[in-house]
Scaffold this active site. Structure first.
Site, PDB file in Angstrom:
ATOM      1  CD  GLU A 140      -1.227  -2.292   2.113  1.00 48.93           C
ATOM      2  OE1 GLU A 140      -0.291  -2.620   2.119  1.00 48.93           O
ATOM      3  OE2 GLU A 140      -2.134  -2.958   2.892  1.00 48.93           O
ATOM      4  CG  ASP A 164      16.176 -41.868  -6.025  1.00 47.96           C
ATOM      5  OD1 ASP A 164      16.390 -42.950  -6.391  1.00 47.96           O
ATOM      6  OD2 ASP A 164      14.839 -41.342  -5.967  1.00 47.96           O
TER       7      ASP A 164
END
Lengths: 364, 364
Positions: free
Chosen positions: B47, B200
């Site tokens: 604002e 992984d």
């Protein structure tokens, strides 16, 4: 052509074992002159119906037809000759004939007579409407459309003991189940295993409310003839329930036959009904499309055997985890669904794909 | 308001732990006068930035703001006062403050000063942008966003032995993986288990290429301190890798610490790291959104424990069958994904749903 496809769709479940065909004729100024679609009972092919409605206005006009006009005399005369005789100047066909032995003959005859011919407009849509016909006309076996209804994590039922036997357990919602009724309506036969009959006691009827010429043939794989005589399938049988078995148990066979069930004793493969033999049998009975609604074992056998032409998987957005019943046992290699299409059905969605294109098999 | 939401999005990954906020100011004739969005480093709220760019033209005008203007003095003064001082006549807020203790205060102050206030325009979109903030400001714990990448039948990897260890095995395609990078970019921290690291050897970095203020905190659950010292995570650690453990093994802790890894010894629950304690710890470090990229065991524990706020499942259109690794172990009852959203990602698709709405928790 889009209007011709709409007309062709009027023949769904009415014209089998013929293909669905629609035809629109424009006069020489491009104004609508006539429309037609093929309905088995009325015999006339779509082109002949459309030519009749066009009358003299067909002369010098254009015919849009969803399948190459035939050039052979079957129950009716060749459509190519009818188009030539009516003085049509241009024919636009969505696709050639699926039978490589006859594909192009209609086009050739028209061109010999001086008609301008184009082919391939809206081809994908036109081919899709006649996938069953394309498979059957070339191989004399039905197109196998596998339907699966499962959770997002691939489960078709909760863990054993979590639901009552002989009551259907629905994984998917109402919108999915309504679509399954449409799939049954579009099929000539539906296949399930006797385990599913024992577990869920389904009717396997076409409750779409849509018109069909031949009743839906309900086929149950039941190698050991365990079919319960008080099942809904037996109770509603009227020569439209076929139990495929390798059992020779005459008492069981008679008990089923007496109740209006057809029992077919087929060749066995490792003690079970040979699926290729069953499909041959169904093909001989002019079943163009066979919808499978089977459980884990048959889902896996059909996929692993390369026997599925198209698959449509309805997914309910829930996760049951690995204690629940899987839709498929081990598949090696994995089955890839290329160009998968996704549709919403209320809260559910479906994934569908063509695993083997009967139109390109036809081309080989 | 749509423009204000666009402006707010500029703050993603920059303004955390503050909410993303955008503001558009129209002058008294309805013409664009000023725009602003909140960026943490520049301090000023959206604002204030917008008022500054509007200057005198704000007087008699309207402010569209994606979140209720604050009424408290923190690092900056209250925005409600700034809007009043600038002479704004009307304020339209997309949503009230998520904190029920302060919600409505900004609106009240504005109304007391004679400003017309409306709230609720594009509320769903505005709330979605600040889901992490809404969860954290009320509970001081991060929003947990679970990401799963699996086959259509719920498998996250082929059967054991079918792929090489310490190499990633990708179930989904490039488009899905690019979207996962965006999810990492939008998150403050990412969580995986040490089993995934051993299996992984992932990096777990934000490779989106988009700007972020704080580095992505990579969190590994590793109760027994099995983290391989030669893993990519350890090799790339720079105080942005946190190993959460219950082990007191000083030698292992030192070895990791020396390599730039943060080791947090947390309370145990049945011999494993307590997930609620971990989330408390992450909340204390201003982690608003935690993305989980875990395997079967943790996926199941997180869902079964009711610890997941939002889930996003990427599905590759392939079927592996039940020999492959399931995404979830048994879940009873099943987890229902309501109002699931479906998106395409190349050949893959994703299903996402909110399991617990942090905005309605806030309202309670």
């Amino acid at each position: 052509m889009l209007r011709a496809l709409e007309l062709a769709a009027q023949g769904i479940s009415l014209c089998s074992p013929n293909p669905v065909v629609g035809c629109v004729i424009l006069d020489k100024n491009g104004a609508l002159a006539g429309e037609g679609w093929h309905e088995y009972e009325r015999r006339d092919h779509a082109e002949v119906v459309a030519l009749r409605s066009a009358g003299d206005r067909a002369r010098g006009g254009t015919a849009y037809v969803t399948l190459e006009p035939c050039n052979h005399t079957g129950r009716t005369g060749p459509c190519s000759e009818a188009l030539i005789a009516a003085g049509v100047k241009r024919v636009v066909a969505a696709t050639l004939d699926p039978n490589s032995l006859t594909a192009g003959r209609g086009v050739r005859r028209l061109r010999e007579a001086g008609v301008v011919v184009e082919a391939g407009l809206c081809e994908a849509e036109a081919r899709r409407m006649n996938e069953g016909f394309a498979k059957w006309i070339v191989t004399r076996r039905p197109l196998v459309l596998m339907k699966v209804a499962m959770t997002l994590d691939g489960r078709i039922a909760p863990p054993a003991g979590h639901h009552k036997q002989r009551q259907p357990y629905w994984i998917t919602g109402e919108a999915s189940r309504a679509t399954v009724q449409t799939l049954r309506w579009m099929a000539d036969a539906v296949l399930t295993g006797v385990d599913t009959v024992i577990e869920d006691d389904p009717m396997m009827t076409d409750r779409s409310g849509m018109p069909r010429r031949r009743p839906l043939l309900r086929v149950i794989l039941d190698s050991a003839l365990r079919m319960p005589l008080d099942s809904k399938l037996v109770k509603t049988a009227n020569q439209d329930v076929m139990v495929a078995t390798v059992s020779q148990d005459q008492k069981r066979i008679e008990a089923l036959t007496e109740r209006g069930v057809r029992v077919e004793v087929l060749a066995s493969e490792a003690g079970r009904v040979s699926l290729p033999k069953l499909f041959e049998k169904l093909g001989a009975e002019c079943v163009l499309t066979l919808l499978t609604e089977t459980g884990t074992r048959l889902n896996t056998a059909l996929l692993a055997g390369g026997l599925v032409d198209r698959i449509k998987i309805f997914c309910s957005p829930q996760i049951m985890g690995s204690d629940a019943v899987p839709a498929f046992r081990g598949l090696s290699p994995a089955v890839n669904l290329e160009h998968a299409e996704i549709e919403r059905h209320g809260n559910d969605f479906s994934v569908s794909a063509l695993l083997r294109d009967p139109w390109s098999e036809a081309a080989r």
